[in-house]
Write a protein that holds these residues in place. Structure first.
Motif, PDB file in Angstrom:
ATOM      1  N   ASP A 220      19.919   5.069  35.894  1.00 53.78           N
ATOM      2  CA  ASP A 220      21.129   5.695  35.816  1.00 53.78           C
ATOM      3  C   ASP A 220      21.114   7.251  35.082  1.00 53.78           C
ATOM      4  OD1 ASP A 220      23.742   6.200  35.159  1.00 53.78           O
ATOM      5  OD2 ASP A 220      24.231   4.198  34.767  1.00 53.78           O
ATOM      6  N   GLU A 221      21.608   8.202  36.133  1.00 48.42           N
ATOM      7  CA  GLU A 221      21.397   9.534  35.746  1.00 48.42           C
ATOM      8  C   GLU A 221      22.286   9.714  34.646  1.00 48.42           C
ATOM      9  OE1 GLU A 221      22.317   8.384  38.656  1.00 48.42           O
ATOM     10  OE2 GLU A 221      20.378   8.840  40.026  1.00 48.42           O
ATOM     11  N   ARG A 222      23.302   9.172  34.310  1.00 45.09           N
ATOM     12  CA  ARG A 222      24.500   9.232  33.507  1.00 45.09           C
ATOM     13  C   ARG A 222      23.728   9.067  32.019  1.00 45.09           C
ATOM     14  NH1 ARG A 222      29.055   5.327  35.663  1.00 45.09           N
ATOM     15  NH2 ARG A 222      27.036   4.276  35.381  1.00 45.09           N
ATOM     16  N   LEU A 223      22.913   8.191  31.671  1.00 47.48           N
ATOM     17  CA  LEU A 223      22.215   7.800  30.579  1.00 47.48           C
ATOM     18  C   LEU A 223      21.488   8.978  30.118  1.00 47.48           C
ATOM     19  CD1 LEU A 223      21.945   5.385  28.561  1.00 47.48           C
ATOM     20  CD2 LEU A 223      19.868   4.820  29.803  1.00 47.48           C
ATOM     21  N   LYS A 224      20.735   9.474  30.978  1.00 49.85           N
ATOM     22  CA  LYS A 224      19.837  10.650  30.755  1.00 49.85           C
ATOM     23  C   LYS A 224      20.734  12.050  30.266  1.00 49.85           C
ATOM     24  CE  LYS A 224      15.734  12.597  30.679  1.00 49.85           C
ATOM     25  NZ  LYS A 224      14.812  12.144  29.613  1.00 49.85           N
ATOM     26  N   ALA A 225      21.974  12.249  30.934  1.00 45.46           N
ATOM     27  CA  ALA A 225      22.741  13.358  30.450  1.00 45.46           C
ATOM     28  C   ALA A 225      23.069  13.011  29.046  1.00 45.46           C
ATOM     29  CB  ALA A 225      23.877  13.369  31.692  1.00 45.46           C
ATOM     30  N   LEU A 226      23.513  11.829  28.823  1.00 43.11           N
ATOM     31  CA  LEU A 226      24.128  11.469  27.528  1.00 43.11           C
ATOM     32  C   LEU A 226      23.094  11.682  26.419  1.00 43.11           C
ATOM     33  CD1 LEU A 226      26.460   8.331  28.229  1.00 43.11           C
ATOM     34  CD2 LEU A 226      27.051  10.879  27.699  1.00 43.11           C
ATOM     35  N   GLU A 227      21.868  11.402  26.906  1.00 39.01           N
ATOM     36  CA  GLU A 227      20.756  11.582  25.869  1.00 39.01           C
ATOM     37  C   GLU A 227      20.511  12.950  25.553  1.00 39.01           C
ATOM     38  OE1 GLU A 227      16.019   9.997  25.463  1.00 39.01           O
ATOM     39  OE2 GLU A 227      16.951  10.465  27.403  1.00 39.01           O
ATOM     40  N   ASN A 228      20.596  13.718  26.513  1.00 39.30           N
ATOM     41  CA  ASN A 228      20.409  15.042  26.404  1.00 39.30           C
ATOM     42  C   ASN A 228      21.341  15.849  25.515  1.00 39.30           C
ATOM     43  OD1 ASN A 228      18.208  15.250  28.190  1.00 39.30           O
ATOM     44  ND2 ASN A 228      19.025  15.502  29.897  1.00 39.30           N
ATOM     45  N   LEU A 229      22.723  15.452  25.669  1.00 35.62           N
ATOM     46  CA  LEU A 229      23.877  15.847  24.757  1.00 35.62           C
ATOM     47  C   LEU A 229      23.924  15.365  23.467  1.00 35.62           C
ATOM     48  CD1 LEU A 229      26.791  15.459  27.549  1.00 35.62           C
ATOM     49  CD2 LEU A 229      25.612  17.708  26.700  1.00 35.62           C
TER      50      LEU A 229
ATOM     51  N   ARG B 211      17.099   6.738  19.814  1.00 29.47           N
ATOM     52  CA  ARG B 211      16.343   6.250  21.087  1.00 29.47           C
ATOM     53  C   ARG B 211      17.515   5.847  21.962  1.00 29.47           C
ATOM     54  NH1 ARG B 211      16.051  -0.445  20.047  1.00 29.47           N
ATOM     55  NH2 ARG B 211      18.421  -0.724  19.185  1.00 29.47           N
ATOM     56  N   THR B 212      16.947   5.499  23.215  1.00 29.22           N
ATOM     57  CA  THR B 212      17.908   5.423  24.493  1.00 29.22           C
ATOM     58  C   THR B 212      17.520   4.088  25.042  1.00 29.22           C
ATOM     59  OG1 THR B 212      18.134   7.941  24.662  1.00 29.22           O
ATOM     60  CG2 THR B 212      18.669   6.341  26.374  1.00 29.22           C
ATOM     61  N   VAL B 213      18.559   3.416  25.347  1.00 27.10           N
ATOM     62  CA  VAL B 213      18.284   2.013  25.783  1.00 27.10           C
ATOM     63  C   VAL B 213      19.138   1.851  27.068  1.00 27.10           C
ATOM     64  CG1 VAL B 213      18.451  -0.577  25.171  1.00 27.10           C
ATOM     65  CG2 VAL B 213      18.078   1.197  23.362  1.00 27.10           C
ATOM     66  N   PRO B 214      18.355   1.582  28.217  1.00 28.32           N
ATOM     67  CA  PRO B 214      18.910   1.456  29.295  1.00 28.32           C
ATOM     68  C   PRO B 214      19.502  -0.127  29.606  1.00 28.32           C
ATOM     69  CG  PRO B 214      16.751   1.538  29.810  1.00 28.32           C
ATOM     70  CD  PRO B 214      17.086   1.706  28.247  1.00 28.32           C
ATOM     71  N   THR B 215      20.465  -0.373  30.539  1.00 28.93           N
ATOM     72  CA  THR B 215      20.513  -1.607  30.939  1.00 28.93           C
ATOM     73  C   THR B 215      19.456  -2.140  31.927  1.00 28.93           C
ATOM     74  OG1 THR B 215      22.215  -3.189  31.764  1.00 28.93           O
ATOM     75  CG2 THR B 215      21.928  -1.127  33.130  1.00 28.93           C
ATOM     76  N   THR B 216      19.143  -3.605  32.034  1.00 31.02           N
ATOM     77  CA  THR B 216      18.349  -4.303  32.829  1.00 31.02           C
ATOM     78  C   THR B 216      18.268  -5.346  33.624  1.00 31.02           C
ATOM     79  OG1 THR B 216      17.795  -5.877  31.121  1.00 31.02           O
ATOM     80  CG2 THR B 216      16.531  -3.800  30.884  1.00 31.02           C
ATOM     81  N   ILE B 217      17.545  -5.433  34.696  1.00 38.45           N
ATOM     82  CA  ILE B 217      17.743  -6.567  35.663  1.00 38.45           C
ATOM     83  C   ILE B 217      16.509  -7.378  35.437  1.00 38.45           C
ATOM     84  CG2 ILE B 217      17.948  -7.307  38.063  1.00 38.45           C
ATOM     85  CD1 ILE B 217      19.496  -4.802  38.483  1.00 38.45           C
ATOM     86  N   GLU B 218      16.670  -8.559  35.665  1.00 45.73           N
ATOM     87  CA  GLU B 218      15.422  -9.534  35.664  1.00 45.73           C
ATOM     88  C   GLU B 218      15.108  -9.980  37.223  1.00 45.73           C
ATOM     89  OE1 GLU B 218      14.125 -12.817  32.539  1.00 45.73           O
ATOM     90  OE2 GLU B 218      15.273 -13.726  34.077  1.00 45.73           O
ATOM     91  N   ILE B 219      13.664  -9.484  37.633  1.00 44.01           N
ATOM     92  CA  ILE B 219      13.578  -9.912  39.093  1.00 44.01           C
ATOM     93  C   ILE B 219      12.704 -10.841  39.155  1.00 44.01           C
ATOM     94  CG2 ILE B 219      12.417  -8.782  41.152  1.00 44.01           C
ATOM     95  CD1 ILE B 219      15.066  -7.469  40.660  1.00 44.01           C
TER      96      ILE B 219
END
Length: 365
Positions: free
Chosen positions: A48-57, A62-70
């Motif tokens: 998610d590019e938005r998460l990276k943008a928020l992290e930069n601002l 720490r930054t925590v993305p959402t996950t999927i179990e495969i």
């Protein structure tokens, strides 16, 4: 909110190789049937590019993305619904998944054995469809027998259920999957507790060679022509190429490789995002000095339920939500600036959370 996708397909179509690309776990990718006996499970982050943008601002600790179990589920063969091959295990494992990623072989290669001797993705799809449909019919028949007796003694609800179950039975016996049954949402809810295998959302991944990765081929066109009524997605992916991309060490190396192939992003990123859309999932963010975090919710979820994804107390004691739209946040570059510009909204219990919202919750328990 957890999400579990099962990767299925006939033996030797590229399931385990795809799983290895998606996760850091390494399933044995051997060229013979049933090399995946126990399901391999991997947890992957949703790009998610938005998460990276928020992290930069925000520059959080720490930054925590959402996950999927495969889940890489063992290959099956004709007769799985009767327990052939690894059928019973396969069907049990698939029942536990929220969505199905069905890998179809759409490439010619004499060095990779096809379990049925020739490449025909539509036939392969129909083999798995039929096995799942037969299992669904078995489950449905048992329930029909039960409600038929109840309807016979005058139970109105049982009569209603019987009529709907019969619709599904006729549909399945015609060789069609439950997800395309001619029923409305209320009728569909009545069969929800049966957990029919063919009612699960499905995405077809056409595994192609390098020459077909941007344009597809006759096999992928045949798959697209075979699924117009299924409300599904067809994704063209070169699983072997994805394995090569995953093996490269740096971002720049991967980007050069993609540029050479005429691709913008790795196929696995497109697959993960497509799985997210398939399940009608959305993301909102919390952003503070300690942490920027992505949270997964169902499309249409209201603020109290979205708060409950963080903690049940947030939902129980919900007072209000403070909301900044993603575009406003990025444009104004901080929460304080958004507030000053009048872009921070105070929302109540009926607010439907939008994809990308940055949220704070006020609650009292």
């Amino acid at each position: 909110m957890g999400l579990k996708c099962g990767i299925v397909g006939l033996p030797n179509v590229g399931k385990s190789t795809l799983f290895n690309c998606l996760s850091n776990a390494k399933a044995q990718a051997a060229n013979f049937p049933f090399c995946t006996i126990e399901p391999n499970v991997g947890t992957i982050t949703v790009p998610d590019e938005r998460l990276k943008a928020l992290e930069n601002l925000v520059k959080p600790q720490r930054t925590v993305p959402t996950t999927i179990e495969i889940v890489d589920i063992a290959g099956l063969v004709k007769g799985a619904s009767k327990g052939e091959g690894l059928g019973n295990q396969f069907l049990g494992n698939i029942r536990e998944c929220d969505a199905i990623i069905h890998v179809l072989r759409c490439f010619e290669d004499g060095n990779v054995v096809h379990v049925d001797g020739s490449v025909d993705p539509v036939r392969d799809k129909e083999i798995i469809d039929m096995e799942l449909q037969l299992k669904d019919l078995e489950i449905l028949s048992k329930r029909i027998d039960k409600v038929k007796k109840q309807a016979a003694v005058g139970e109105k609800e049982a009569k209603k259920q019987f009529d709907i179950f019969e619709k599904y039975r006729v549909h399945l016996e015609a060789g069609k999957s439950a997800r395309s049954a001619p029923v409305d949402e209320k009728e569909r809810e009545l069969v929800h507790d049966l957990y029919l295998l063919t009612d699960k959302p499905v995405m077809y991944v056409c595994n192609v060679d390098e020459s077909s990765v941007t344009t597809g081929n006759e096999h992928t066109k045949a798959v697209e022509a075979a699924v117009p009524d299924e409300n599904t997605q067809v994704l063209i992916l070169g699983v072997g190429i994805e394995a090569d991309i995953a093996s490269l060490e740096t971002y720049d190396e991967r980007q050069m490789f993609l540029d050479d192939l005429g691709l913008e992003t790795p196929g696995v990123n497109r697959l993960i995002k497509s799985a997210y859309d398939l399940l009608k999932l959305r993301t909102y963010f919390t952003a503070g000095e300690k942490e920027v975090k992505a949270w997964t919710i169902q499309d249409g979820m209201k603020a109290p339920q979205a708060a409950g994804v963080i903690h049940t107390d947030f939902e129980k004691g919900f007072i209000r939500a403070e909301v900044i739209g993603y575009n406003d946040y990025v444009e104004l570059k901080s929460e304080a600036a958004a507030k000053e510009a009048g872009k921070l909204q105070i929302e109540g219990k009926e607010y439907v959370v939008k994809d990308g919202d940055i949220m704070h919750f006020r609650f009292n328990v």
